[in-house]
Each structure stands twice: as structure tokens, then as C-alpha cells.
Design a protein around this motif. Structure first.
Motif, PDB file in Angstrom:
ATOM      1  N   ILE A   1      -3.475  -3.948   5.922  1.00  0.00           N
ATOM      2  CA  ILE A   1      -4.919  -4.313   5.363  1.00  0.00           C
ATOM      3  C   ILE A   1      -5.462  -3.023   5.427  1.00  0.00           C
ATOM      4  CG2 ILE A   1      -6.172  -5.616   4.363  1.00  0.00           C
ATOM      5  CD1 ILE A   1      -5.193  -7.988   5.936  1.00  0.00           C
ATOM      6  N   ILE A   2      -6.372  -2.541   4.392  1.00  0.00           N
ATOM      7  CA  ILE A   2      -7.430  -1.740   4.379  1.00  0.00           C
ATOM      8  C   ILE A   2      -8.483  -1.611   3.642  1.00  0.00           C
ATOM      9  CG2 ILE A   2      -7.356   0.622   3.818  1.00  0.00           C
ATOM     10  CD1 ILE A   2      -4.529   1.903   3.749  1.00  0.00           C
TER      11      ILE A   2
ATOM     12  N   GLY B   1      -8.267  -0.608   8.751  1.00  0.00           N
ATOM     13  CA  GLY B   1      -6.996  -1.010   8.930  1.00  0.00           C
ATOM     14  C   GLY B   1      -7.248  -1.659   9.743  1.00  0.00           C
ATOM     15  N   HIS B   2      -6.258  -2.932   9.378  1.00  0.00           N
ATOM     16  CA  HIS B   2      -5.476  -4.000  10.398  1.00  0.00           C
ATOM     17  C   HIS B   2      -4.056  -4.123  10.069  1.00  0.00           C
ATOM     18  CE1 HIS B   2      -5.541  -8.379  12.175  1.00  0.00           C
ATOM     19  NE2 HIS B   2      -5.811  -7.957  12.399  1.00  0.00           N
TER      20      HIS B   2
ATOM     21  N   VAL C   1      -6.858   6.260   8.764  1.00  0.00           N
ATOM     22  CA  VAL C   1      -5.790   4.852   7.979  1.00  0.00           C
ATOM     23  C   VAL C   1      -4.649   5.866   7.140  1.00  0.00           C
ATOM     24  CG1 VAL C   1      -7.638   2.872   8.067  1.00  0.00           C
ATOM     25  CG2 VAL C   1      -7.463   5.020   6.713  1.00  0.00           C
ATOM     26  N   ALA C   2      -4.522   6.673   7.757  1.00  0.00           N
ATOM     27  CA  ALA C   2      -3.675   8.131   6.333  1.00  0.00           C
ATOM     28  C   ALA C   2      -2.381   7.776   6.488  1.00  0.00           C
ATOM     29  CB  ALA C   2      -3.737   9.492   7.576  1.00  0.00           C
ATOM     30  N   ALA C   3      -1.943   7.517   7.556  1.00  0.00           N
ATOM     31  CA  ALA C   3      -0.941   6.788   7.488  1.00  0.00           C
ATOM     32  C   ALA C   3      -0.701   5.541   6.991  1.00  0.00           C
ATOM     33  CB  ALA C   3       0.225   6.657   9.077  1.00  0.00           C
TER      34      ALA C   3
ATOM     35  N   VAL D   1       1.961   4.305   3.438  1.00  0.00           N
ATOM     36  CA  VAL D   1       3.072   3.442   3.024  1.00  0.00           C
ATOM     37  C   VAL D   1       2.108   2.542   1.744  1.00  0.00           C
ATOM     38  CG1 VAL D   1       3.753   1.432   4.208  1.00  0.00           C
ATOM     39  CG2 VAL D   1       3.243   2.951   5.629  1.00  0.00           C
ATOM     40  N   TRP D   2       1.308   2.505   1.759  1.00  0.00           N
ATOM     41  CA  TRP D   2       0.194   1.759   0.497  1.00  0.00           C
ATOM     42  C   TRP D   2       0.997   2.223  -1.048  1.00  0.00           C
ATOM     43  CZ3 TRP D   2      -1.527  -2.928  -0.224  1.00  0.00           C
ATOM     44  CH2 TRP D   2      -2.009  -2.887  -1.379  1.00  0.00           C
ATOM     45  N   ASP D   3       0.366   3.254  -0.644  1.00  0.00           N
ATOM     46  CA  ASP D   3       1.256   4.228  -2.160  1.00  0.00           C
ATOM     47  C   ASP D   3       2.641   3.967  -2.771  1.00  0.00           C
ATOM     48  OD1 ASP D   3      -1.593   5.442  -1.833  1.00  0.00           O
ATOM     49  OD2 ASP D   3      -1.056   6.915  -1.789  1.00  0.00           O
ATOM     50  N   THR D   4       3.302   4.172  -1.721  1.00  0.00           N
ATOM     51  CA  THR D   4       4.846   3.179  -1.550  1.00  0.00           C
ATOM     52  C   THR D   4       5.011   2.465  -2.322  1.00  0.00           C
ATOM     53  OG1 THR D   4       5.808   5.304  -0.202  1.00  0.00           O
ATOM     54  CG2 THR D   4       7.071   4.100  -0.630  1.00  0.00           C
ATOM     55  N   VAL D   5       4.918   0.998  -1.215  1.00  0.00           N
ATOM     56  CA  VAL D   5       4.731   0.047  -1.791  1.00  0.00           C
ATOM     57  C   VAL D   5       3.598  -0.033  -2.799  1.00  0.00           C
ATOM     58  CG1 VAL D   5       5.540  -1.156   0.710  1.00  0.00           C
ATOM     59  CG2 VAL D   5       2.822  -1.048  -0.644  1.00  0.00           C
TER      60      VAL D   5
END
Length: 248
Positions: free
Chosen positions: A192-193, A203-204, A217-219, A223-227
Motif C-alpha cells: 500500500i502507498i 508504504g506498507h 516508496v520509489a520502488a 511496481v504500482w505503475d506497472t500493475v
């Protein structure tokens, strides 16, 4: 009904409307504070108690009896105050979107199964604290299709109906990541962001034993942008949930 709150409001000459005006919330939110189990947000609790001339612990003793695991409490506080939540889940539906029956089934299947009934109550309060706020946060959920296929149909049909209802709310966006998307970086695990009121991002991350807060939370954004990019659009997701062809 929270009799202590009702009595304090009467003695102080306050109504839900007058409290709402003084605190700066919707009257419906203020009215809920007199219901059993409904507790004002952290930033409002002391202010309401002062207006009613009582100690907050006297009015809402359950606020001091946190039932969620100690390791989760810092995140619950962040989530309760967040202005935006972006949530990816790969195996189960996000906790904020779960029906009581689904939530109980999930809790009973995990390592905290012995405390499932107590944790269910905590989860439902957590949902109310976020979803029923007068100004709810922007909530964007990406859920892997695999999570929709897992569970007893008698539990899942009402759960999917509930998911459709929530997905129709203006501030809630649900996106299904279809199996046909193939392998993707989100398979490393859910996360979660949260965006805080002061604009910070936190992030969590969950694992088998506990969860942890992530300040960098950069990493996670990568991932979020991809999913998010390989998920179904909002309208197609709702159609997909209505059709639920895998359950026919």
C-alpha cells in the motif's frame, strides 16, 4: 448506543449538528459518535471531549483498547488520516473492501486464526474509520484476478456484490489485474502507498509474520505503475465483476 456520549451531549446542550459545526465535520459523522463502537478520528477526539466537558477515555474507552496487533497500529493511524491510498493485492481482497463473512474466512485461514473474532471487529472499525469519513481519501485498488477466484462461492458472491457497490463510489476505484496479463512485478507481494495530509508518501508491506512501514516508496511506485498499467479500466472491471464467468 453509546450512553456516555448521549448523556454528555444532553448535559452540555449539544446536538450532532452543533458538534459538527464546532469540529468541522458533517452532521452525519457527528451523529455516529453516539453509536456504540463509533469513535471520532484521533484529531477530533480530544476536541469533542472538551466540548462535552468529559475525558475522552470516559466517552470512548475502546479507543484505548486497540484490538489489532501492536505491529499494525502505526499503519492503522496513517491509514485513518491518509488523503490517498493506492493498494495492490495478489491473493486476497483488500481489507477495506471485505465483507464481514469474507474477512472472517480470511482471518481464520491465517496465523492469527485464534484471534479471528476479535480481529474482525477491529477490521470493521478500520473500514468505517476510512470509508465513512466525511471527506474520504482517494482509494485506488488493483486486485489480481486470482484473488477473485479463491473462496467459497457462498461467501464470494456477496463479497463481489459488495465490491461492485464500493467500486461505484466516486472516491473508490477498483481495477482487476487479469490472469492474461501474465507475469508481473506485483507477484513479489502486496503493498500500500499512503499519501499523508502533509503530502508525504509512506508504504506498507505485509509478510507471513507481520507488516512494516516503508518510508522510501520509489520502488513501490515503480511496481504500482506497472500493475496499474496492465489492469482493466474501471468500467471494464465492474463489468468483469458482474459477469464473474469463472463462477458459472
Amino acid at each position: 448506543m453509546n450512553r456516555a456520549v448521549v448523556a454528555a451531549m444532553s448535559e452540555a446542550g449539544h446536538t450532532a449538528e452543533s458538534l459538527a459545526e464546532r469540529v468541522g465535520v458533517d452532521p452525519k459523522t457527528a451523529a455516529r459518535w453516539a453509536s456504540q463502537g463509533r469513535i471520532p478520528q484521533t484529531r477530533h477526539r480530544a476536541q469533542v471531549a472538551e466540548l462535552l466537558g468529559r475525558d475522552a477515555a470516559e466517552l470512548w474507552p475502546d479507543a484505548l483498547k486497540r484490538r489489532e496487533p501492536a505491529w499494525f497500529r502505526p499503519w492503522a493511524d496513517i491509514e485513518r488520516e491518509a488523503t490517498a491510498l493506492r493498494w495492490y493485492e495478489s491473493a486476497v481482497l483488500p481489507g477495506l473492501l471485505q465483507t464481514p463473512e469474507y474477512a472472517l474466512a480470511v482471518l481464520r485461514s491465517g496465523p492469527l486464526f485464534a484471534d479471528a473474532d476479535t480481529l474482525l471487529e477491529s477490521r470493521l472499525r478500520r473500514q468505517a474509520a476510512v470509508l465513512d469519513r466525511p471527506r474520504p481519501p482517494l482509494m485506488v485498488f488493483v486486485v489480481d484476478e486470482a484473488a477473485l477466484r479463491r473462496g467459497d462461492p457462498q461467501v464470494m458472491h456477496p463479497q463481489l456484490d459488495h465490491l461492485i457497490e464500493l467500486a461505484g463510489r466516486q472516491h473508490v476505484m477498483v481495477h482487476v489485474l487479469p490472469l492474461r496479463a501474465g507475469l508481473h512485478p506485483g507477484q513479489a507481494g502486496p503493498f500500500i502507498i499512503a499519501t499523508t495530509p502533509d503530502g508525504e508518501e509512506v508504504g506498507h508491506l505485509d509478510d507471513q509474520a507481520a507488516g512494516r512501514i516503508q518510508n522510501d516508496v520509489a520502488a513501490l511506485w515503480a511496481v504500482w505503475d506497472t500493475v496499474r498499467s496492465v489492469s482493466l479500466p474501471r468500467d471494464q472491471t465492474i463489468d468483469f465483476l458482474r459477469a464473474r464467468s469463472w463462477m458459472s
